[in-house]
Design a protein around this motif. Structure first.
Motif, PDB file in Angstrom:
ATOM      1  N   ILE A   1       0.823  -1.152   0.009  1.00  0.00           N
ATOM      2  CA  ILE A   1      -0.098   0.023   0.070  1.00  0.00           C
ATOM      3  C   ILE A   1       0.947   1.172  -0.074  1.00  0.00           C
ATOM      4  CG2 ILE A   1      -1.624   1.216   1.338  1.00  0.00           C
ATOM      5  CD1 ILE A   1      -2.803  -0.944  -0.162  1.00  0.00           C
ATOM      6  N   ASP A   2       1.970   1.188   0.956  1.00  0.00           N
ATOM      7  CA  ASP A   2       2.869   2.525   0.843  1.00  0.00           C
ATOM      8  C   ASP A   2       3.404   2.677  -0.400  1.00  0.00           C
ATOM      9  OD1 ASP A   2       2.067   2.558   3.597  1.00  0.00           O
ATOM     10  OD2 ASP A   2       3.964   1.900   4.385  1.00  0.00           O
ATOM     11  N   THR A   3       3.939   1.591  -1.011  1.00  0.00           N
ATOM     12  CA  THR A   3       4.523   1.779  -2.433  1.00  0.00           C
ATOM     13  C   THR A   3       3.554   2.435  -3.370  1.00  0.00           C
ATOM     14  OG1 THR A   3       5.983  -0.010  -2.038  1.00  0.00           O
ATOM     15  CG2 THR A   3       5.591   0.621  -4.231  1.00  0.00           C
ATOM     16  N   ALA A   4       2.106   1.778  -3.341  1.00  0.00           N
ATOM     17  CA  ALA A   4       1.598   2.251  -4.330  1.00  0.00           C
ATOM     18  C   ALA A   4       0.962   3.787  -4.180  1.00  0.00           C
ATOM     19  CB  ALA A   4       0.122   1.333  -4.319  1.00  0.00           C
ATOM     20  N   LEU A   5       0.832   4.071  -2.928  1.00  0.00           N
ATOM     21  CA  LEU A   5       0.466   5.397  -2.733  1.00  0.00           C
ATOM     22  C   LEU A   5       1.683   6.346  -3.058  1.00  0.00           C
ATOM     23  CD1 LEU A   5      -1.142   4.813   1.008  1.00  0.00           C
ATOM     24  CD2 LEU A   5      -2.354   5.894  -1.182  1.00  0.00           C
ATOM     25  N   THR A   6       2.738   5.839  -2.977  1.00  0.00           N
ATOM     26  CA  THR A   6       3.876   7.107  -3.554  1.00  0.00           C
ATOM     27  C   THR A   6       3.570   7.286  -4.997  1.00  0.00           C
ATOM     28  OG1 THR A   6       5.363   5.132  -4.282  1.00  0.00           O
ATOM     29  CG2 THR A   6       5.702   5.971  -2.009  1.00  0.00           C
ATOM     30  N   GLN A   7       2.862   6.513  -5.542  1.00  0.00           N
ATOM     31  CA  GLN A   7       2.623   6.629  -7.223  1.00  0.00           C
ATOM     32  C   GLN A   7       1.477   7.559  -7.527  1.00  0.00           C
ATOM     33  OE1 GLN A   7       5.324   5.355  -9.165  1.00  0.00           O
ATOM     34  NE2 GLN A   7       5.991   5.446  -7.219  1.00  0.00           N
TER      35      GLN A   7
ATOM     36  N   ALA B   1       7.682   8.706 -18.425  1.00  0.00           N
ATOM     37  CA  ALA B   1       8.922   8.070 -17.781  1.00  0.00           C
ATOM     38  C   ALA B   1       8.237   6.994 -16.844  1.00  0.00           C
ATOM     39  CB  ALA B   1       9.743   9.026 -17.258  1.00  0.00           C
ATOM     40  N   GLN B   2       7.494   7.479 -15.880  1.00  0.00           N
ATOM     41  CA  GLN B   2       6.985   6.270 -14.855  1.00  0.00           C
ATOM     42  C   GLN B   2       5.900   5.510 -15.264  1.00  0.00           C
ATOM     43  OE1 GLN B   2       8.525   6.460 -12.218  1.00  0.00           O
ATOM     44  NE2 GLN B   2       7.511   4.480 -11.132  1.00  0.00           N
ATOM     45  N   VAL B   3       5.194   5.731 -16.171  1.00  0.00           N
ATOM     46  CA  VAL B   3       4.295   4.816 -16.906  1.00  0.00           C
ATOM     47  C   VAL B   3       4.829   3.782 -17.558  1.00  0.00           C
ATOM     48  CG1 VAL B   3       2.447   4.807 -18.693  1.00  0.00           C
ATOM     49  CG2 VAL B   3       2.252   6.461 -16.952  1.00  0.00           C
ATOM     50  N   GLU B   4       5.883   4.471 -18.595  1.00  0.00           N
ATOM     51  CA  GLU B   4       6.744   3.152 -19.203  1.00  0.00           C
ATOM     52  C   GLU B   4       7.455   2.269 -18.335  1.00  0.00           C
ATOM     53  OE1 GLU B   4       8.794   5.540 -22.564  1.00  0.00           O
ATOM     54  OE2 GLU B   4       6.854   6.931 -22.370  1.00  0.00           O
ATOM     55  N   LYS B   5       8.036   3.051 -17.261  1.00  0.00           N
ATOM     56  CA  LYS B   5       8.671   2.012 -16.102  1.00  0.00           C
ATOM     57  C   LYS B   5       7.857   0.915 -15.748  1.00  0.00           C
ATOM     58  CE  LYS B   5      11.318   3.639 -12.930  1.00  0.00           C
ATOM     59  NZ  LYS B   5      11.855   4.229 -11.533  1.00  0.00           N
ATOM     60  N   TYR B   6       6.400   1.172 -15.483  1.00  0.00           N
ATOM     61  CA  TYR B   6       5.529   0.284 -15.111  1.00  0.00           C
ATOM     62  C   TYR B   6       5.491  -0.830 -16.304  1.00  0.00           C
ATOM     63  CZ  TYR B   6       3.747   3.662 -12.169  1.00  0.00           C
ATOM     64  OH  TYR B   6       3.337   4.887 -11.091  1.00  0.00           O
ATOM     65  N   LEU B   7       5.329  -0.407 -17.383  1.00  0.00           N
ATOM     66  CA  LEU B   7       5.345  -1.322 -18.640  1.00  0.00           C
ATOM     67  C   LEU B   7       6.342  -1.948 -18.905  1.00  0.00           C
ATOM     68  CD1 LEU B   7       3.374   1.311 -20.953  1.00  0.00           C
ATOM     69  CD2 LEU B   7       2.312  -0.987 -20.367  1.00  0.00           C
ATOM     70  N   ARG B   8       7.564  -1.600 -18.545  1.00  0.00           N
ATOM     71  CA  ARG B   8       9.009  -2.469 -18.791  1.00  0.00           C
ATOM     72  C   ARG B   8       8.816  -3.658 -17.961  1.00  0.00           C
ATOM     73  NH1 ARG B   8      11.257   2.685 -19.667  1.00  0.00           N
ATOM     74  NH2 ARG B   8      12.088   2.742 -17.311  1.00  0.00           N
ATOM     75  N   VAL B   9       8.299  -3.483 -16.821  1.00  0.00           N
ATOM     76  CA  VAL B   9       8.321  -4.775 -15.877  1.00  0.00           C
ATOM     77  C   VAL B   9       7.733  -5.922 -16.618  1.00  0.00           C
ATOM     78  CG1 VAL B   9       7.358  -5.596 -13.692  1.00  0.00           C
ATOM     79  CG2 VAL B   9       8.430  -3.386 -13.774  1.00  0.00           C
ATOM     80  N   VAL B  10       6.592  -5.525 -17.497  1.00  0.00           N
ATOM     81  CA  VAL B  10       5.852  -6.393 -18.032  1.00  0.00           C
ATOM     82  C   VAL B  10       6.436  -6.959 -19.277  1.00  0.00           C
ATOM     83  CG1 VAL B  10       3.917  -6.379 -16.594  1.00  0.00           C
ATOM     84  CG2 VAL B  10       3.875  -5.259 -18.799  1.00  0.00           C
ATOM     85  N   GLY B  11       7.477  -6.062 -19.923  1.00  0.00           N
ATOM     86  CA  GLY B  11       8.093  -6.310 -21.171  1.00  0.00           C
ATOM     87  C   GLY B  11       7.531  -5.481 -22.370  1.00  0.00           C
TER      88      GLY B  11
ATOM     89  N   GLY C   1      -7.543   5.774 -18.253  1.00  0.00           N
ATOM     90  CA  GLY C   1      -7.364   6.962 -17.809  1.00  0.00           C
ATOM     91  C   GLY C   1      -6.034   7.745 -18.039  1.00  0.00           C
ATOM     92  N   ASP C   2      -5.651   8.448 -17.014  1.00  0.00           N
ATOM     93  CA  ASP C   2      -4.263   9.274 -17.382  1.00  0.00           C
ATOM     94  C   ASP C   2      -3.368   9.252 -16.455  1.00  0.00           C
ATOM     95  OD1 ASP C   2      -5.626  10.536 -15.474  1.00  0.00           O
ATOM     96  OD2 ASP C   2      -5.642  12.592 -16.434  1.00  0.00           O
ATOM     97  N   GLY C   3      -3.576   8.419 -15.250  1.00  0.00           N
ATOM     98  CA  GLY C   3      -2.553   8.413 -14.026  1.00  0.00           C
ATOM     99  C   GLY C   3      -2.995   7.301 -13.002  1.00  0.00           C
ATOM    100  N   VAL C   4      -2.319   7.542 -11.691  1.00  0.00           N
ATOM    101  CA  VAL C   4      -2.438   6.811 -10.578  1.00  0.00           C
ATOM    102  C   VAL C   4      -3.257   7.676  -9.696  1.00  0.00           C
ATOM    103  CG1 VAL C   4      -1.427   5.671  -8.693  1.00  0.00           C
ATOM    104  CG2 VAL C   4      -0.343   5.553 -11.084  1.00  0.00           C
ATOM    105  N   TYR C   5      -4.629   6.897  -9.393  1.00  0.00           N
ATOM    106  CA  TYR C   5      -5.312   7.684  -8.321  1.00  0.00           C
ATOM    107  C   TYR C   5      -5.850   6.756  -7.158  1.00  0.00           C
ATOM    108  CZ  TYR C   5      -6.371  10.982 -12.264  1.00  0.00           C
ATOM    109  OH  TYR C   5      -6.268  11.821 -13.172  1.00  0.00           O
ATOM    110  N   VAL C   6      -6.225   7.494  -6.112  1.00  0.00           N
ATOM    111  CA  VAL C   6      -7.142   6.675  -5.096  1.00  0.00           C
ATOM    112  C   VAL C   6      -8.386   6.957  -5.425  1.00  0.00           C
ATOM    113  CG1 VAL C   6      -7.560   6.661  -2.708  1.00  0.00           C
ATOM    114  CG2 VAL C   6      -5.142   6.965  -3.432  1.00  0.00           C
ATOM    115  N   LYS C   7      -9.157   5.987  -5.501  1.00  0.00           N
ATOM    116  CA  LYS C   7     -10.638   5.977  -5.905  1.00  0.00           C
ATOM    117  C   LYS C   7     -11.518   5.276  -4.985  1.00  0.00           C
ATOM    118  CE  LYS C   7     -11.743   6.918  -9.028  1.00  0.00           C
ATOM    119  NZ  LYS C   7     -12.189   8.395  -9.593  1.00  0.00           N
ATOM    120  N   ARG C   8     -12.661   5.840  -4.737  1.00  0.00           N
ATOM    121  CA  ARG C   8     -13.669   5.191  -4.066  1.00  0.00           C
ATOM    122  C   ARG C   8     -14.706   4.663  -4.765  1.00  0.00           C
ATOM    123  NH1 ARG C   8     -17.420   8.447   0.521  1.00  0.00           N
ATOM    124  NH2 ARG C   8     -19.331   7.371  -0.318  1.00  0.00           N
ATOM    125  N   ARG C   9     -15.046   3.245  -4.847  1.00  0.00           N
ATOM    126  CA  ARG C   9     -15.893   2.578  -5.741  1.00  0.00           C
ATOM    127  C   ARG C   9     -16.915   1.901  -4.798  1.00  0.00           C
ATOM    128  NH1 ARG C   9     -14.353   2.180 -10.864  1.00  0.00           N
ATOM    129  NH2 ARG C   9     -12.247   2.701 -11.461  1.00  0.00           N
TER     130      ARG C   9
END
Length: 161
Positions: free
Chosen positions: A23-29, A42-52, A139-147
């Protein structure tokens, strides 16, 4: 018997610590945004590189792969949302824990995933990549959502109990 209780407590606290790190790691994003709105930056492409993958691909599942990799949680690495539910899936009416993966049913399959932050009887607070203020799966980013809890189709526990 005392030793068994001690081992159970150590194991439980260890899992709690791992979940908290996830949770702490995700919140930093939270606040990461795509550079041009085309699954890039840059950061989005870092996520994508993890999955090739490179820029331009949907990345909600890649975000989870990145968070888990940073926290040394062994999973496969995938950008395909339904793949997170081939193992350890459960019905959404079972209470998930922080750091579990959730899936939304969109267009006849699980079409968006994120992380459970806080689960309640009516609402779930989530941390999601590739979403927006409206909760889109493109979407366009990393968010905290309430669903609404009833929106969640399935959850999966990759961390342990």
């Amino acid at each position: 018997m005392l030793l068994l209780c001690l081992l159970v407590c150590l194991h439980t606290n260890g899992q709690c610590a791992v979940r908290q790190r996830v949770i702490d790691t995700a919140l930093t994003q939270v606040g990461v945004r795509e550079a041009t709105g085309k699954n890039d930056g840059a950061q989005v492409e870092k996520y994508l590189r993890v999955v090739g993958l490179g820029k331009g691909y949907a990345w909600c599942a890649a975000f989870i792969s990145w968070v888990y990799k940073v926290n040394r949680i062994t999973t496969f690495k995938t950008a395909w949302a339904p793949a997170w539910f081939t193992k350890n899936a459960r019905a959404a009416n079972e209470t998930p824990q922080p750091g579990d993966v959730f899936g939304l049913w969109i267009k006849n399959r699980i079409g968006h995933v994120g992380l459970v932050y806080k689960w309640g009887p009516k609402y779930v607070v989530t941390i999601e990549g590739n979403t927006n203020e409206a909760g889109s799966r493109e979407g366009d980013g990393v968010y905290v959502k309430r669903r609404l809890t009833k929106q969640i189709y399935k959850t999966a526990n990759w961390i342990g109990n």
